[in-house]
Design an enzyme around this catalytic site. Sequence first.
Site, PDB file in Angstrom:
ATOM      1  N   LYS A  71       0.976  -1.036   0.141  1.00  0.00           N
ATOM      2  CA  LYS A  71      -0.011  -0.022   0.147  1.00  0.00           C
ATOM      3  C   LYS A  71       0.787   1.068  -0.196  1.00  0.00           C
ATOM      4  O   LYS A  71       0.549   2.223  -0.766  1.00  0.00           O
ATOM      5  CB  LYS A  71      -0.824   0.185   1.093  1.00  0.00           C
ATOM      6  CG  LYS A  71      -2.134  -1.131   1.066  1.00  0.00           C
ATOM      7  CD  LYS A  71      -2.952  -0.742   2.444  1.00  0.00           C
ATOM      8  CE  LYS A  71      -4.146  -1.891   2.364  1.00  0.00           C
ATOM      9  NZ  LYS A  71      -5.052  -1.336   3.473  1.00  0.00           N
ATOM     10  N   ASP A 108     -10.404   3.500   1.733  1.00  0.00           N
ATOM     11  CA  ASP A 108     -10.739   3.190   3.307  1.00  0.00           C
ATOM     12  C   ASP A 108     -11.442   4.565   3.773  1.00  0.00           C
ATOM     13  O   ASP A 108     -12.532   3.952   4.739  1.00  0.00           O
ATOM     14  CB  ASP A 108      -9.464   3.225   4.054  1.00  0.00           C
ATOM     15  CG  ASP A 108      -9.052   1.543   4.029  1.00  0.00           C
ATOM     16  OD1 ASP A 108      -9.817   0.790   3.358  1.00  0.00           O
ATOM     17  OD2 ASP A 108      -7.753   1.471   4.209  1.00  0.00           O
TER      18      ASP A 108
END
Length: 287
Positions: A71, A108
């Site tokens: 990520k 997210d």
Amino acid sequence: MRITGTTRLAGIMGWPVAHSRSPVLHGFWLDETGIDGAYLPLPVQPQHIEQALRALPILGFRGCNLTIPHKRAALSVVDRVEPMARRIGAINTIVIRSDGSIEGRNTDAFGFCENLFDAVPDWQPGAGPAVILGAGGAARAIVAALADARVSEIRIVNRTLARAETLAHDLSTSEVRISIHSWDEAGAALRHAGLLVNATSLGMAGEPALRLDLSSLPPATPVVDIVYVPLETDLLAAARRRGHPVVDGLGMLLHQGRPGFEAWFGVPVRVTDKLRDAILATMAPER
Ligand code: NAP
């Protein structure tokens, strides 16, 4: 699912990737929408992330999700980083643009807010300070989400204060005040709070328990745990006993997948009880 000559491709890159529930999630939506698409697990070792991302447009992929350990590394590989992903410092969704360039996004924050408003529709950002336990990647996304939702005060409780300081430095704005607290100060931080979120891995299956005295938390304050294995964590059970509205972490996981699906396959999708049940069925032994 049938693969044809025109099947649109997406997937998830991680190392390891076999534990990921994203193929089940996107597979559910592909079945439901009847789209000619496929979502594949893509086991990519850390040293190959740049080659793997660069291969996506060459191979005709629409994009992919990224999970541990890619990520952060992807930030320096992609051609464009969406502002939200830049703020959070991590990319979880890749979209291949029509010119073949690679865009990194982070969904997210979106997933957190959608889940919160789904579960507690009457929660107001002005209800009081939000207390976030944790200062890792997930906490950064949640702080960015709450700042954008116009929460004006955020209290971070974290074991490693330096990490919390970095978060506060990176994500403070003139409109949101972020303060830092040790675990010893957690009880005081809960006073007058309008939201409590566990964004640590404490309470997750295989991790140490999360021990927190909730007695100073106002009774109507919602409690969110983004840990979703187990679904009902000790924190949520304790909050439920005290009468707080509680929000489990599964909805965040499901909602964060929506923007990627919509970008790759061109169709909006929803989080339904049927989808929750399909994902929960894959978690049965751990619940
Ligand atoms: P991370 O970057 O590794 O951060 C972990 C956080 O937990 C840090 O704040 C860390 O504190 C704290 N922590 C870990 N062990 C601890 C201990 N023994 N005592 C005190 N604090 C401890 O992880 P992440 O990516 O933010 O993920 C955190 C959790 O959220 C994981 O359980 C993950 O599965 C879950 N998650 C859920 C979703 C969802 O969609 N529901 C999305 C993302 C993540 P230090 O800074 O002191 O190390």
